[in-house]
Design a protein around this motif. Structure first.
Motif, short mmCIF file in Angstrom:
data_model
loop_
_atom_site.label_atom_id
_atom_site.label_comp_id
_atom_site.label_asym_id
_atom_site.label_seq_id
_atom_site.Cartn_x
_atom_site.Cartn_y
_atom_site.Cartn_z
N ASP A 19 37.38 31.68 35.13
CA ASP A 19 38.73 31.79 35.68
C ASP A 19 38.62 32.11 37.16
O ASP A 19 38.25 33.22 37.54
CB ASP A 19 39.48 32.92 34.94
N SER A 22 40.65 35.27 38.65
CA SER A 22 40.20 36.65 38.48
C SER A 22 38.70 36.80 38.69
O SER A 22 38.17 37.90 38.68
CB SER A 22 40.56 37.13 37.07
N LEU A 24 36.61 36.08 36.54
CA LEU A 24 36.13 36.62 35.27
C LEU A 24 36.28 35.58 34.17
O LEU A 24 36.69 34.45 34.41
CB LEU A 24 36.90 37.90 34.92
N THR A 25 35.93 35.98 32.96
CA THR A 25 35.94 35.05 31.84
C THR A 25 36.47 35.78 30.61
O THR A 25 36.18 36.95 30.40
CB THR A 25 34.50 34.55 31.58
N ASP A 26 37.27 35.06 29.82
CA ASP A 26 37.75 35.61 28.55
C ASP A 26 36.98 34.90 27.45
O ASP A 26 37.42 33.89 26.93
CB ASP A 26 39.25 35.35 28.37
N PRO A 44 38.24 39.99 26.59
CA PRO A 44 38.90 39.56 27.83
C PRO A 44 38.23 40.08 29.10
O PRO A 44 37.66 41.16 29.11
CB PRO A 44 40.31 40.13 27.69
N LYS A 45 38.36 39.29 30.09
CA LYS A 45 38.01 39.65 31.46
C LYS A 45 36.68 40.37 31.60
O LYS A 45 36.60 41.51 32.03
CB LYS A 45 39.12 40.54 32.06
N SER A 46 35.65 39.63 31.24
CA SER A 46 34.32 40.21 31.44
C SER A 46 33.29 39.10 31.54
O SER A 46 33.41 38.06 30.89
CB SER A 46 33.96 41.13 30.28
N ASP A 76 35.63 29.83 26.62
CA ASP A 76 36.52 30.64 27.44
C ASP A 76 37.93 30.42 26.91
O ASP A 76 38.42 29.29 26.85
CB ASP A 76 36.42 30.22 28.90
#
Lengths: 1102, 396
Positions: A19, A22, A24-26, A44-46, A76
């Motif tokens: 992503d 952000s 980051l990756t979900d 999420p978001k890491s 993702d």
């Protein structure tokens, strides 16, 4: 309902940013097996997600367990659009199905995407619960162990060798399915990867079934290949040797230093053949419905009875003449002999063995290399379940091989392998092996115990006395075969395998025989070619070296049958020329035998490329090779003669230099009979006379190590003795010959400190240290000049290979002194004007000084004595009795001989035995030698030219003390995984085989320039493949891959579209090894080892 | 006819230190090849030029692939792509305390070695140098150019001037600049001790981490270091000063638990520094201070009379610097002020380093005897730094 597969997804790390907003990756994970899929939650978001999932459980048939790979996909999560795949991990769970391999797969796996490469890592735990007794499930073959290693795996003993197993499965290639036009490259690559993984699993299961049917529990020397036949489909085929293996459970054996164990194991574990060879061959063809066997046992039996001559005349259904290989049948008397040599072995369909190393005594004689090639036109495989055509093709080839072996008076083929080369719709199928006579007593039940006792009790004596007398009864049980062969006495193991298996009066091809230089009892050929590894017990003088013959031939572009015919017509000439080159290069190095011979002929649109690699050695039992004599055709011109003599001088110098380099100081015979040097064509008789002359007493028959000074005045005296040997005459009557000579001399000498070979170990080097560097190097050369001649092409190809080798030497210079082992070249012609050469090998360090010291200290002493004793007799024949190197060196010392030689045995054993456990064989000219003879107008044997050899006593190494590399292991979380194409790891003991590794990867890019061009792309891909292999091995609990091989590296590019694609197939055996203690790494002290040796000897006998 | 593709991949990644240095210094493959040729490596190994080219290409590719990992060295430790030999990894992780000197030496040595005109390439460098250490090592000449400058795009654009001036390839300048910036970005907002943070995140040696701390600190406060008068100062001088400042003047210096970083100066403290003015504004106090110092130093100082003469000037200079530090702009001029207000006057009077040390010690300590002075703590916190900085900077 035989199994439950359990998978847990623990965590991820280093994930790519999916992503952009952000950074980051979900991420979440899909776990798929068969048709069942589980998903983890989205983390999420890491970039380092911690899923810590529950155990996902799949309840599946064990058939599926064998066929299907576990497929893990990392994605993702995207709320609004389709989830993006980050990459996949395929895990072969086969190792978990055998009780003796790994019990859990757990570790970090690289997440692989066919477009982006490795994108982060995922931590996975996999377990399997098998519910029922394995034996009840005949549809599957869970529990059958597979080994790539072409010898008996280290921590096992062999109970029975059942023989050859083969299988092939075919399918449509997804890349060529209609759907490929509409799907993404990624989807297509993944479909292909998955399919091949599935097919490998199926193939392995089917082979496993055959093994179970034969009563075995393992496949050794398992070689699986795939053929990309393009439009006509995808073939995955495999061959191997079925065995019954027993795990060595004896803890004391396990605790013994690695060095001693392998050889010891052998002693304990004599080979046996299937006790009832007929049972399975007469049984029902197969209980399976979906069988794809092309040859059911019963079928084979009937086939067997038909004469091989008729088999030979079989031509492919396509109407193409089967190309290449020209094995001619022996005359009628030969047939009689052959019938006599029928043994239990011959009743099996194909008495083939993919093994290249055997226990001592298994091999009686070696006939020579047998090979067969056939050119086929590919057609679409209509029914994948019935791959009859492909099966029939291979059957033809195998029959041909078998009949060639018979022609050589042999009933078995060892070191057997098969390969293909495909270009468009033309396919060359090749098979080669070494014809051999195996000890028939080994093939029957009941004789084993007897035999092993014999061996055990005799072994010490044999090594300590160093004389042949004690060995005569060494093979008491091999009498059958020897009497069949018209021989009265069995042969000593150090030379027995060299003795000809065929009848010398009815030789299958013209060859030049002499009495064995070791035992003086039986005939040996002047040159031996084999596809196997050098038997451990073989007596070798000096060191070996890699010898390559390289050849390109232009071919007109053509289609269909015309093309196939053209190729068929070219093949014999290529084989002949490759053979000539090998022969010349062998002589140029002053050697007389080739081991590990591998001839590859690759077909391209407008050329054929041939590459033959082998390891040359000087077998003490064989005659000293004559030099190479150049003869001008029109010796009128002075300058021409000058030119010739210059060349001659160069050649002679090179031979002398090589002999020095490889420490070839062959034994001198007392053959000062002047007649010998003048009569050609009578060599056999003459040598008989020589042999007839009194054979020195054993005690006198000690090896002479001549010092340099001695040799200088000896040369003139002993010069004549060379006259007896053949000189190899090259006539320069045309451009070809000139080219040959140039190419002979063009081979750059090895840089100081380097040795190379393509076999498991280097003859003459025993003291390996721990340095180990496996590598793969690939080069692609573009020929821009369209109007190339054969010569020009040859030069380019030759340079390509030479430069590649030079680069390797330069790269690895920090490892000096080192030896490149198992140097495996593969050539391909991927496109019109491209030649691709890939080489995989391992560089291993060895200790020069140690060698000299531990050997020399005692050797020198012994030598001094001998020299002193024999000073007066020096001019007289002091033939060496050359058993094993150890025995050789120590034999002179009578009193302490026993102890000393025991230790000597232990020293090489220490490093060497690990690699080459056993084996004995040898071989001899292959069937195409006939071809050579027929066409070899320029080569004349028997002409009498002497080549004086400048020899030195074993050159003193001027080395400096090498600092032993002590590997400091760090606290790094990543297991260091060693990789080697050899079956052993120097200085270490393999304690467990945790599973076979067989992996197939595709990588594609549409941004070639951005990834650093083709080199950058392939460099990254190979590094990724290594990384994935290492990760799988580590997850299985292993710390090394042995018998690693890169079977396929198909590289395609389209620079205009900025695209490239590459397929790589690798395999090997994952193992756990433990380092020998520091103490053992230190030069072996005679006392300790000798006691060890005797201890082990005691163990064995009790 | 050409080699279309040529790769070599080892299971254990082979990294040639010499080539690594050439790559770090931003030489192109062909430059690197010609430099290696001059080193005589070909003669040693009996190889030809194309062998060297192929080898250099391989190494360059490997380094390019590792570069991504080097940007985040903690990844390098547990990545799977390259199997870097254990001992090398060990060195990489190992916190070689004593490595300071080596890095320094190497930085200079490397540069010297790689001078294309130098006839011989160094044999082989100490093997104890880690990959990361090498990657993050920087050139003295370069760091002096950018020290205290804002690590912005603008500065990066000017790197070609730096490159021209220092003789370091632009590529290498960019890498070094990017390293500074990367480290800066990562630790800027972090809690805890600066050096420790750098150490942890980039696995640098202790010494290199300290150097980076100085660079980050200077870049953050944008201390002026480029003025002509400051040219005689080395990076090491500044790094020392930075360490003093970090240890004494930042928030972290007062309370290590405080949730702020070492990067910013303690604003409260700077504010308090105004109070020191009393030392020069109060005439009695100043006289008393002078007499205390003179009494103590009589006979001990070689330049006693000069000192007596310039005491008021010097004292005024030191206190005035303190007074101005609350303004960001004046903070930037700290070093130039120290040179102009104190070091230059002393130098012109030919004070020896010992004289300066004695004077500053006495000057600081005598304040304790001034009963009317209420700001002892601030004074000492201020002078501790000033004293050690001046002593460090007091050389030719």
């Amino acid at each position: 309902m035989p199994g439950k597969l359990k998978v847990r997804i623990v965590a991820g790390r280093h994930l790519p940013v999916m992503d952009r907003a952000s950074d980051l990756t979900d991420a979440f994970v899909e776990v798929k097996f068969g048709n069942t899929t589980f998903k983890t939650d989205v983390f999420p978001k890491s970039l380092n997600p911690q899923w810590n999932s529950e155990w996902f459980k799949f309840e599946v048939d064990d058939e599926d367990l064998q066929d299907e790979p576990l497929q893990i996909t990392v994605l993702d999560h995207d709320t609004y659009s389709a989830n993006d795949a980050i990459g996949k991990v395929y895990i072969d769970i086969d190792p978990l199905l055998s009780s003796e391999a790994a019990t859990v797969i757990s570790g970090w796996f690289p997440i692989y995407d066919t477009i982006h490469g490795i994108r982060g890592e995922i931590n996975v735990v996999v377990k399997v619960d098998l519910f029922n007794d394995l034996n009840r499930f005949r549809q599957s073959s869970c529990g059958v162990k597979f080994f790539c290693t072409t010898s008996i795996p280290k921590c096992y003993k062999v109970v029975t060798v059942h023989g050859f197993v083969e299988e092939l499965v075919v399918n449509e290639d997804p890349e060529y399915q209609w759907i490929d036009r509409i799907r993404t490259p990624r989807a297509s690559n993944e479909a292909r990867q998955r399919l091949i993984s599935l097919m490998s699993g199926e193939l392995q299961r089917k082979i496993g079934l055959k093994v179970l049917e034969m009563g075995g529990n393992a496949v050794v020397g398992y070689l699986q290949c795939f053929d990309l036949e393009g439009e006509s489909g995808l073939v995955v085929r495999a061959i191997g040797t079925a065995c019954t293996l027993d795990k060595l459970s004896n803890p004391s054996a396990a605790l013994l230093p690695a060095c001693n164990s392998p050889s010891k194991e052998i002693k304990e574990t004599p080979f046996s053949e299937d006790p009832n060879p007929n049972t399975h061959s007469s049984g029902p063809s197969t209980p399976l419905k979906n069988q794809t066997y092309s040859f059911s046992p019963s079928k084979s039996y009937s086939r067997q009875s038909s004469s091989s001559d008729t088999d030979l005349s079989l031509t492919p259904k396509t109407g193409m003449g089967s190309g290449g290989s020209a094995g001619k049948e022996g005359g009628p008397p030969k047939t009689l002999l052959r019938q006599q040599t029928q043994t239990a072995l011959e009743q099996r369909e194909f008495p083939f063995f993919t093994l290249t190393c055997f226990p001592p005594g298994f091999l009686v004689h070696v006939g020579g290399v047998v090979s067969a090639r056939s050119v086929k036109l590919l057609d679409r495989i209509h029914n994948p379940d019935e791959p009859e055509t492909r099966d029939a093709w291979w059957e033809e080839i195998r029959q041909e091989i078998k009949s060639h072996a018979k022609a050589l008076g042999c009933h078995a083929v060892i070191g057997y392998s098969e390969s293909t080369s495909i270009c468009e719709e033309v396919c060359i199928l090749s098979a080669s092996g070494t014809a051999a006579v195996l000890n028939p007593k080994f093939l029957q039940d009941g004789s084993l115990d007897n035999y092993s006792e014999h061996r055990l009790s005799r072994q010490p004596t044999y090594f300590s006395t160093g004389s042949e007398k004690g060995e005569f009864d060494f093979f008491p049980l091999s009498k059958d075969s020897s009497s069949v062969l018209g021989l009265e006495e069995p042969s000593p193991p150090s030379c027995g395998f060299c003795h000809i298996p065929y009848d010398e009066l009815n030789m299958p091809f013209p060859a030049h025989l002499t009495y064995c230089y070791n035992c003086r009892k039986q005939k040996v050929p002047d040159v031996l070619f084999t596809t196997i590894d050098l038997p451990v017990e073989a007596a070798v003088t000096g060191k070996g070296c890699l010898i390559q013959a390289r050849l390109c031939r232009l071919k007109k572009k053509a289609q269909g049958e015309a093309n196939a015919t053209a190729i068929s017509n070219l093949l014999p000439f290529m084989e002949y020329e490759l053979h000539t080159q090998l022969m010349n290069k062998l002589k140029l190095r002053g050697m007389n035998a080739l081991f590990g011979l591998r001839i590859q002929i690759s077909v391209g649109e407008n050329m054929l490329v041939g590459l033959a690699s082998a390891t040359g050695v000087y077998l003490t039992a064989l005659p000293t090779p004559g030099g190479i004599q150049i003869a001008g055709k029109t010796p009128s011109d002075m300058t021409y003669e000058q030119h010739i003599s210059n060349m001659q001088k160069k050649i002679n110098d090179t031979i002398a230099k090589n002999k020095e380099l490889y420490e070839i100081t062959p034994p001198k015979l007392f053959t000062l009979d002047p007649e010998v040097s003048t009569f050609k064509g009578q060599n056999t008789e003459i040598s008989e006379e020589v042999i007839g002359s009194p054979i020195p007493e054993p005690r006198q028959r000690s090896r002479i190590f001549r010092s340099h000074s001695e040799s200088s005045d000896e040369i003139s005296e002993l010069d004549l003795s060379h006259g007896k040997k053949d000189a190899f005459v090259l006539e320069i009557d045309d451009a070809d010959a000139v080219e040959d000579i140039h190419s002979l001399l063009i081979d750059a000498p090895l840089p100081a400190g380097f040795y190379s070979c393509n076999t498991e170990i280097m003859p003459g080097i025993y003291n390996w240290t721990t340095g180990l560097q496996m590598f793969t190097s690939v080069r692609v050369f573009r020929l821009n000049n369209v109007n190339l001649t054969n010569q020009g092409l040859n030069k380019i190809f030759n340079d390509l290979c030479e430069n590649l080798l030079k680069s390797l030497y330069f790269k690895l210079r920090s490892m000096i002194p080192c030896c490149l082992c198992h140097v495996n070249f593969t050539v391909a012609v991927p496109e019109d004007e491209l030649i691709q050469v890939a080489v995989t090998a391992v560089a291993m360090t060895f200790d020069k000084d140690q060698a000299q010291e531990s050997w020399k200290a005692s050797v020198d002493k012994a030598l001094m004595k001998v020299i002193a004793e024999n000073e007066e007799q020096l001019q007289f024949p002091l033939e060496l009795c050359s058993d094993s190197p150890g025995a050789q060196l120590f034999s002179p010392r009578k009193g302490t001989g026993l102890l000393e030689s025991a230790s000597a045995q232990a020293i090489p054993g220490a490093q060497r035995a690990t690699s080459v456990e056993y084996s004995s064989f040898a071989n001899r000219c292959n069937s195409w030698i006939e071809l050579v003879k027929v066409k070899a107008l320029t080569i004349r044997r028997g002409s009498i030219k002497t080549t004086s050899s400048l020899e030195k006593a074993s050159p003193q190494a001027e080395g400096h003390a090498r600092v032993r590399s002590t590997t400091a292991y760090t606290g790094s979380t990543i297991t260091v995984v060693k990789m080697t194409p050899l079956s052993f790891i120097p200085g270490a003991k393999i304690i467990k085989y945790v599973g076979i590794i067989n992996m197939f990867f595709i990588r594609e890019t549409t941004s070639l320039r951005e990834e650093g061009g083709v080199s950058g792309f392939l460099h990254a891909f190979i590094a990724e493949v290594f990384a994935m292999v290492r990760a799988h091995v580590a997850a299985l609990g292993g710390n090394a891959v042995v018998s690693y091989i890169m079977k396929e590296c198909v590289f395609m590019e389209n620079p205009n579209k900025n695209q490239a694609q590459c397929l790589i197939n690798v395999s090997g055996d994952a193992v756990i090894f433990v380092r020998e203690s520091e103490l053992e790494a230190i030069p072996v002290q005679p006392q300790t080892t000798s006691s060890q040796a005797s201890n082990s000897g005691a163990d064995v006998t009790t | 006819m050409a080699m279309e593709l040529d790769v070599f991949v080892g299971n254990t990644t082979i990294m040639d230190e010499d080539v690594y240095l050439l790559w770090l210094d931003g030489y192109t493959v062909s430059d690197a090849v010609s430099m290696r040729m001059k080193s005589g490596i070909l003669e040693q190994c009996g190889a030809s030029q194309d062998v060297l080219e192929s080898d250099t290409m391989d190494h360059y590719r490997t380094f390019q692939m590792t570069e991504r990992l080097l940007h985040n060295p903690s990844k390098l430790v547990n990545q799977l792509l390259f199997q870097i030999p254990p001992h090398r990894q060990n060195m990489l992780i190992e916190r070689w305390g004593g490595g300071a000197a080596i890095v320094k030496i190497t930085v200079q040595k490397c540069y010297k070695i790689l001078n294309p005109f130098s006839p011989s390439l160094a044999p082989s460098l100490p093997p104890s140098l880690a990959l990361t250490g090498r990657y993050y090592a920087f050139d003295e000449a370069f760091v002096r150019e950018v020290l205290g400058k804002k690590l912005s795009k603008g500065t990066k654009k000017d790197l070609d001037d730096v490159s021209a001036k220092t003789g370091i390839t632009l590529k290498s300048c960019r890498r070094q600049f990017d390293n500074f910036k990367r480290v800066f970005k990562v630790v800027e907002e972090m809690k805890g001790p600066l050096v420790e943070n750098i150490h942890q995140n980039f696995l640098l040696s202790d010494r290199l981490a300290r150097d980076y701390a100085a660079i980050v600190f200077f870049a953050n406060s944008r201390f002026e270091t480029g003025k002509k008068k400051l040219q005689y100062l080395t990076f090491e001088d500044f790094a020392f000063c930075a360490e003093q400042l970090i240890q004494n003047w930042t928030l972290g210096a007062v309370d290590s638990m405080v949730e702020d970083m070492d990067v910013d100066l303690d604003k409260e403290f700077l504010q308090d520094l105004k109070d020191l003015k009393v030392l020069i504004t109060d005439k009695d106090m100043m006289d008393q201070h002078k007499s205390l110092v003179c009494t103590a130093l009589r006979g001990k100082l070689q330049v006693f009379s000069e000192m007596e003469g310039s005491f008021k000037n010097l004292s005024r200079g030191l206190v005035n610097i303190a007074g101005k530090l609350m303004n960001n702009k004046d903070v930037r001029d700290l070093f130039i002020d120290l040179v102009e207000k104190f070091i230059e006057p002393c130098k012109s009077d030919k004070w020896s380093l010992n004289d300066v040390r004695l004077f500053l010690t006495q000057h600081t300590n005598s304040v304790r005897a001034l009963d009317a002075f209420k700001h002892q703590a601030v004074w000492e916190r201020y002078m501790r730094v000033i004293q050690s900085c001046i002593l460090k900077m007091y050389h030719d």
